[in-house]
Each structure stands twice: as structure tokens, then as C-alpha cells.
Design a protein around this motif. Structure first.
Motif, PDB file in Angstrom:
ATOM      1  N   ILE A  79       8.161   5.683   0.092  1.00 50.37           N
ATOM      2  CA  ILE A  79       8.834   5.507  -1.192  1.00 50.37           C
ATOM      3  C   ILE A  79       9.137   6.831  -1.620  1.00 50.37           C
ATOM      4  N   VAL A  80      10.538   7.226  -1.763  1.00 50.66           N
ATOM      5  CA  VAL A  80      10.787   8.543  -2.404  1.00 50.66           C
ATOM      6  C   VAL A  80      11.183   8.278  -3.786  1.00 50.66           C
ATOM      7  N   ASP A  81      10.476   9.137  -4.540  1.00 49.34           N
ATOM      8  CA  ASP A  81      10.762   8.612  -6.045  1.00 49.34           C
ATOM      9  C   ASP A  81      11.898   9.521  -6.582  1.00 49.34           C
TER      10      ASP A  81
ATOM     11  N   ASP B  94      16.760  -2.138  -1.784  1.00 49.25           N
ATOM     12  CA  ASP B  94      17.339  -2.345  -3.170  1.00 49.25           C
ATOM     13  C   ASP B  94      16.285  -3.416  -3.493  1.00 49.25           C
ATOM     14  N   TYR B  95      15.186  -2.936  -3.791  1.00 56.42           N
ATOM     15  CA  TYR B  95      14.395  -3.891  -4.271  1.00 56.42           C
ATOM     16  C   TYR B  95      14.410  -4.767  -5.391  1.00 56.42           C
ATOM     17  N   THR B  96      15.213  -4.367  -6.379  1.00 58.74           N
ATOM     18  CA  THR B  96      15.620  -5.099  -7.673  1.00 58.74           C
ATOM     19  C   THR B  96      16.400  -6.381  -6.962  1.00 58.74           C
TER      20      THR B  96
ATOM     21  N   ALA C 148      10.570   4.828  -7.543  1.00 58.60           N
ATOM     22  CA  ALA C 148       9.227   4.518  -7.678  1.00 58.60           C
ATOM     23  C   ALA C 148       8.929   3.146  -8.533  1.00 58.60           C
ATOM     24  N   GLN C 149       9.364   3.270  -9.695  1.00 59.36           N
ATOM     25  CA  GLN C 149       9.124   2.363 -10.689  1.00 59.36           C
ATOM     26  C   GLN C 149       9.817   0.814 -10.492  1.00 59.36           C
ATOM     27  N   GLU C 150      10.781   1.111  -9.504  1.00 57.45           N
ATOM     28  CA  GLU C 150      11.615   0.015  -9.144  1.00 57.45           C
ATOM     29  C   GLU C 150      10.501  -0.862  -8.290  1.00 57.45           C
ATOM     30  N   PHE C 151      10.172  -0.079  -7.255  1.00 57.50           N
ATOM     31  CA  PHE C 151       9.251  -0.621  -6.193  1.00 57.50           C
ATOM     32  C   PHE C 151       7.914  -1.274  -6.922  1.00 57.50           C
TER      33      PHE C 151
ATOM     34  N   ASP D   3       0.958  -1.067   0.006  1.00 61.01           N
ATOM     35  CA  ASP D   3       0.043   0.004  -0.004  1.00 61.01           C
ATOM     36  C   ASP D   3       0.879   1.307  -0.023  1.00 61.01           C
ATOM     37  N   LEU D   4       2.212   1.188   0.105  1.00 59.46           N
ATOM     38  CA  LEU D   4       3.085   2.151   0.140  1.00 59.46           C
ATOM     39  C   LEU D   4       3.023   2.682  -1.384  1.00 59.46           C
ATOM     40  N   ARG D   5       2.483   2.030  -2.240  1.00 59.18           N
ATOM     41  CA  ARG D   5       2.372   2.438  -3.872  1.00 59.18           C
ATOM     42  C   ARG D   5       1.677   3.608  -3.980  1.00 59.18           C
ATOM     43  N   TRP D   6       0.709   3.678  -2.967  1.00 59.34           N
ATOM     44  CA  TRP D   6      -0.325   4.799  -3.168  1.00 59.34           C
ATOM     45  C   TRP D   6       0.261   5.953  -2.411  1.00 59.34           C
ATOM     46  N   GLN D   7       1.426   6.102  -1.877  1.00 63.40           N
ATOM     47  CA  GLN D   7       2.184   7.132  -1.055  1.00 63.40           C
ATOM     48  C   GLN D   7       3.424   7.587  -1.419  1.00 63.40           C
ATOM     49  N   ILE D   8       3.639   7.303  -2.675  1.00 64.30           N
ATOM     50  CA  ILE D   8       5.149   7.771  -3.117  1.00 64.30           C
ATOM     51  C   ILE D   8       5.091   9.295  -2.905  1.00 64.30           C
ATOM     52  N   ARG D   9       6.294   9.330  -2.524  1.00 65.37           N
ATOM     53  CA  ARG D   9       6.700  10.996  -2.025  1.00 65.37           C
ATOM     54  C   ARG D   9       7.451  11.445  -3.375  1.00 65.37           C
ATOM     55  N   GLU D  10       6.916  12.371  -4.002  1.00 68.41           N
ATOM     56  CA  GLU D  10       7.559  12.759  -5.364  1.00 68.41           C
ATOM     57  C   GLU D  10       8.915  13.680  -5.181  1.00 68.41           C
ATOM     58  N   ALA D  11       8.981  14.386  -4.246  1.00 71.41           N
ATOM     59  CA  ALA D  11      10.207  15.046  -4.076  1.00 71.41           C
ATOM     60  C   ALA D  11      11.088  14.598  -3.000  1.00 71.41           C
ATOM     61  N   GLY D  12      12.045  15.236  -3.035  1.00 76.64           N
ATOM     62  CA  GLY D  12      13.289  14.778  -1.897  1.00 76.64           C
ATOM     63  C   GLY D  12      14.237  13.694  -2.331  1.00 76.64           C
ATOM     64  N   ASP D  13      15.438  13.706  -2.100  1.00 73.89           N
ATOM     65  CA  ASP D  13      16.350  12.575  -2.015  1.00 73.89           C
ATOM     66  C   ASP D  13      16.892  12.095  -0.682  1.00 73.89           C
TER      67      ASP D  13
END
Length: 469
Positions: free
Chosen positions: A389-391, A353-355, A396-399, A337-347
Motif C-alpha cells: 500500500i502506498v500512502d 478501491d477499498y472503500t 493508507a487510512q482507507e486500507f 499484514d500489508l498494514r505493517w508495510q505501508i510505503r510512505e512516499a511515491g504515488d
RNA sequence: GGCGCCUUGGCGGAGUGGUUACGCAGAGGUCUGCAAAACCUUUUACACCGGUUCAAUUCCGGUAGGCGCCUCCA
């Protein structure tokens, strides 16, 4: 790449399909005379996992699973009756009605457990001609004989009969519990075609060159697997109990006719014990999916529990372990459910490492379906997923790819969950505002409000994160 | 009677000749407005007795207990 324990050689071997990337798979399906229980589902889910793993490995599995709807004899003591006819008598239906009812029930169970559908789900009763044809070929080669109640296979004509299961036919003969009934020439001989009783008409019976009757149980698997998948299978799978009789007989029926190996690789799923006992009719300990659902254990939980043990080990089934699986699944769902809560900004924050976790999981599955190890890796990823998850740099895509892989490979249906409503999102935003203003009373009140909707909120250094309680 | 398998910490369940499986649950702690999560610590984990080895939970032998198959069976 894909390694599997082969019962034929008693060793772990590399899978070598005859026509890569095609992989032909035949698995023994249910006898549809009663409900399927957890023991059955353990086995079937494991074959579903095999197919999923092959797909994840860029192979193209062609999976056939039979439906036994005729011919499976209750026991030697119950001469002339097969399981379907017995079920019919019990329920006041015809054997055909019984077969339809439990076939439907079985398919419903497959869907509930999110199993992939086999490419073919052939019924024995739809393949009488093929079975008669195969028996005729065996007859022409001198492998059969006829006695009062049917056409039998003469196991003494097939020298390799004992090899597959490493049977000791001499001891079998001397065994105290083997009854030398009827007119069988050898204790291991089995029926290819059984005659209908003279005095009555069966619900299921067909004409044959030998007389009216019905096919024996074993012949259907040989006939149907060869029809749909050719003379030699890449993989044949089934329950461990099938080694000494059913699969031994399949080999004996098939190889003399084709002159080729019946299957290059054999896989067998071990049994699950309930309270230390094997599941059996006499113990009445066959638990069904709907009973588990009533106790609050969804098919998804059952599926996760099945994956928690290795298919070749004898596993235990208990409500305590189901409870553990239920909690574990909830944690996995929270990660998804974190996929609905991706943070767009910030690093600021780099997640796991999901991959790499994905690679580990696939490698585990390819190593003789090591689901416990794959789940250990999955839990590792889950444990690292406490923060949003911070994109950045495609994380985010990896996730998302990782979650898709998990669902594809394990079938846990993590991606079926929905996002929360805009109103609920607003409540979370309001709560964060209240927290900033140190209005703890309002903050807690909003959290309670969300909790009553089944949504838990926790605060991280990167903002609030919700999950379903 | 014959053949074979198993015995891991509170529960489930992997694995290995010397190094953390993993999950669930319990206790204590750090952190936090409170929670949650995370992390740390924790209750001598590998049935028992011998043997091989520098070293065995992990190999060999035996003992005890459990189980499966030989009969329908996922």
C-alpha cells in the motif's frame, strides 16, 4: 436497509425494529449436557454475524441467548429423565456439575471463535419463578391441563397453533411414527411443568403450585425472552429444526398471554451435513473444535468456512473445504499484514478501491446475510492487494479502515497479527541490498533464514513484501 | 404414511430467462536472477426426459438420486 428472510411470511423483508436503532434479538442457545459440535457452531456463528451486521449498519442490537440447563427431555421413551440428569448419570456428577462444565465449555468455544458475547446469557435454572409465573398465566386463561406426569399445554385451545410451521395436525395425528402416549389430549400437546418421580429426588427440582418438579423445555425461552426483551421481539432466531416444535410452542405459550406477536421476524439456520448425514448423537459424527484444532484447523479457519456458505442453505462440512478455507485465510492474513508495510512516499501505484469493496460487502451482508457474496468481494480486494500500500491521499487510512471493517463485520481477527521484529526487518533490507548487488546466493540465503522463522518474502516492483507462511 | 427441500465444473459454494460469481486444487503460459504474487489460457459446469419461449442452468411437468421435518435435535 437490512433485509432478512422471515420464516413467518416465507419472504425476504426489510427489518423494521420497534424502537430504532434498538434491535431486540433472542436466539436459542445450547442445552449444556454435552460438548458443542461444528453443527452448533455453524448456527451460533451465524447469529453472531447477524449482530455484527446490525452493528455495522448503525443499529444497536440487544442480544439474548439462553442456556438450557434443565428440562430438555431425552425422548418420550425416557420418561422422567432430562438430558442434564442423563448426562449426570453418565459422568457420575450431579446435573448441576454437568451444566456448569458444559456451559463453561460453550463459552470457551464462543471466545475461540471470536463471537461477540450476548448482552445476556440467562440460564433456565435461574428463571424458575418467571417460568412458573408464565405457566400460571396460561393456566388462568385455560390453556393447561394436569395429568399424572405434569402440567400440559392444550394445543387445541390455540387455533393458530399449526400456522407457523404450516403443520397438518390431522396428518400429524394419522402419522405412523407419532405415538399417542400418556394422557395427552392432542399429539402436539407439550409439557409446561413435569413432576419429579415419586420414588426419588432429582438433582434439579423446585416447588411449584402443582407440585415438586421442573419446567418443560419450551417455557424457558418464552419466559426469559419476555423478561429481558419485552413482549414482542424484533428478531427470534434458531436452528431450522426448531420450526415445527420448539418455536411453534414458544408462540403458542406467549401470544395468548400477551395478546401480541411473540416475534416480528423469525430466522432459521439450516443444518450442516457431515459426509451427507445430519450430525446426530446416534451417528457419532459431531466434530468438536478441539478435535479440529488438533488437525491443524484453528477456530478462525472454522469461522471462515462457516461464512463460506449461506445460512439458509444446507451446507456440507468436510476436511477438504476446511483446507481450502485455511489457505484462503492465509491469503487474507497476508493482505492484512500489508498494514505493517505501508510505503510512505511515491504515488506510482494505486491499490484497490477499498472503500468500494467495503460498501459491496456491507450491502451483501445486509441482504439476508449473504456471506458468500461478501467473501467474494473480500477476495476481490485481497487479489488486488499484491503490491504494498502506498500512502497518498489517505489511501493508507482507507486500507486500515477497511481491515477494521472486515474484522468488525466478519470477526476474522485479521488485525490480531503482530509486526515482524526489527531484526527480521533488517534481514529483509539486507536481502534487498544483496539483490541490488546481484548477490543471488546471499539473497536466497537470507530468504531461507526468514522462511525458517515462518516469514515468506516476495519481490514486487515496489520493493519486497513479507507475509506469514 | 404425510409435508417440504435439494441435485451447478476435480472439491466447496453463489447466482441468473440471453452477459465472469467467488474460494481451493490440477495443467499450460506470460513475467521474474530464482521464487512468490499477479495475469492469461485450460479440462463440453449447471442430474435426466419432455414442455413454454426468439432464447432455459434459471420457468412448468415428469423420471432418477439425495436430504430434511412430522420424535430429541443447531
Amino acid at each position: 436497509m437490512m433485509k432478512i428472510y422471515n420464516t413467518l411470511t416465507r419472504r425476504i423483508e426489510a427489518l423494521q425494529p420497534q424502537n430504532t436503532p434498538l434491535v431486540t434479538i433472542y436466539t436459542c442457545g445450547p442445552t449444556v449436557y454435552d460438548y458443542s459440535h461444528v453443527g452448533h457452531w455453524f448456527t451460533y456463528v451465524r447469529w453472531d454475524l447477524l449482530v455484527r451486521t446490525l452493528k455495522a449498519s448503525d443499529l444497536q442490537p440487544k442480544w439474548v441467548m439462553n442456556i438450557t440447563d434443565v428440562g430438555h427431555l431425552v425422548s418420550d421413551a425416557d420418561e422422567g429423565e432430562d438430558k442434564l440428569e442423563k448426562g449426570a448419570k453418565r459422568e457420575g456428577k450431579t446435573a448441576w456439575e454437568v451444566a456448569k462444565f458444559y456451559t463453561d465449555d460453550f463459552i470457551r468455544g464462543m471466545q475461540e471463535l471470536n463471537m461477540l458475547m450476548p448482552n445476556e446469557l440467562p440460564r433456565a435454572t435461574d428463571h424458575i419463578t418467571e417460568q412458573i409465573n408464565l405457566i400460571q398465566q396460561l393456566e388462568a386463561k385455560g390453556f393447561t391441563y394436569i395429568v399424572d406426569d405434569g402440567v400440559y399445554y392444550d394445543t387445541s385451545k390455540f387455533p393458530a397453533y399449526a400456522d407457523f410451521a404450516k403443520l397438518d395436525l390431522e396428518e400429524l395425528q394419522a402419522g405412523a411414527r407419532v405415538e399417542l402416549n400418556t394422557q395427552k389430549r392432542n399429539p402436539a400437546d407439550f409439557a409446561l411443568w413435569k413432576f419429579s418421580p415419586k420414588d426419588r429426588t432429582r438433582d434439579m427440582e423446585w416447588d411449584s403450585p402443582w407440585g415438586k418438579g421442573f419446567p418443560g423445555w419450551h417455557i424457558e425461552c418464552s419466559a426469559m425472552s419476555m423478561k429481558y426483551l419485552g413482549d414482542t421481539l424484533d428478531i427470534h432466531a434458531g436452528g431450522i429444526d426448531h420450526i415445527p416444535v420448539h418455536h411453534t410452542n414458544e408462540i403458542a405459550q406467549s401470544e395468548p398471554v400477551t395478546g401480541k406477536p411473540f416475534s416480528n421476524l423469525w430466522m432459521h439456520s439450516n443444518h450442516v451435513l457431515v459426509n451427507g448425514d445430519k450430525i446426530s448423537k446416534s451417528l457419532g459424527n459431531g466434530i468438536r473444535l478441539d478435535e479440529l484444532a488438533e488437525k491443524g484447523f484453528s477456530p478462525q479457519v472454522v469461522r471462515l468456512h462457516i461464512l463460506e456458505s449461506h445460512y439458509r442453505s444446507q451446507s456440507k462440512f468436510s476436511y477438504d473445504s476446511l483446507e481450502a478455507a485455511k489457505n484462503r485465510l492465509q491469503a487474507l492474513q497476508a493482505m492484512a499484514d500489508l498494514r505493517w508495510q505501508i510505503r510512505e512516499a511515491g504515488d506510482e501505484y494505486a491499490g484497490p478501491d477499498y472503500t468500494e469493496y467495503q460498501r459491496t460487502m456491507l450491502a451483501a451482508l445486509q441482504n439476508d446475510l449473504d456471506t458468500p457474496k461478501a467473501l467474494a468481494a473480500l477476495s476481490g480486494a485481497e487479489a488486488g492487494s499484491s503490491n504494498p500500500i502506498v500512502d497518498f491521499d489517505g489511501t493508507a487510512q482507507e486500507f486500515r479502515d477497511f481491515l477494521q471493517f472486515v474484522d468488525d463485520a466478519l470477526g476474522l481477527s485479521l488485525l490480531t497479527s503482530k509486526d515482524i521484529t526489527p531484526e527480521q526487518k533488517q534481514l529483509i533490507a539486507d536481502r534487498e541490498q544483496a539483490r541490488t548487488a546481484k548477490d543471488w546466493a546471499r539473497s536466497d540465503q537470507l530468504r531461507d533464514q526468514l522462511a525458517s522463522a515462518g516469514i515468506a518474502v516476495r519481490d514486487t516492483p515496489f520493493g519486497s513484501v513479507w507475509s506469514r507462511a
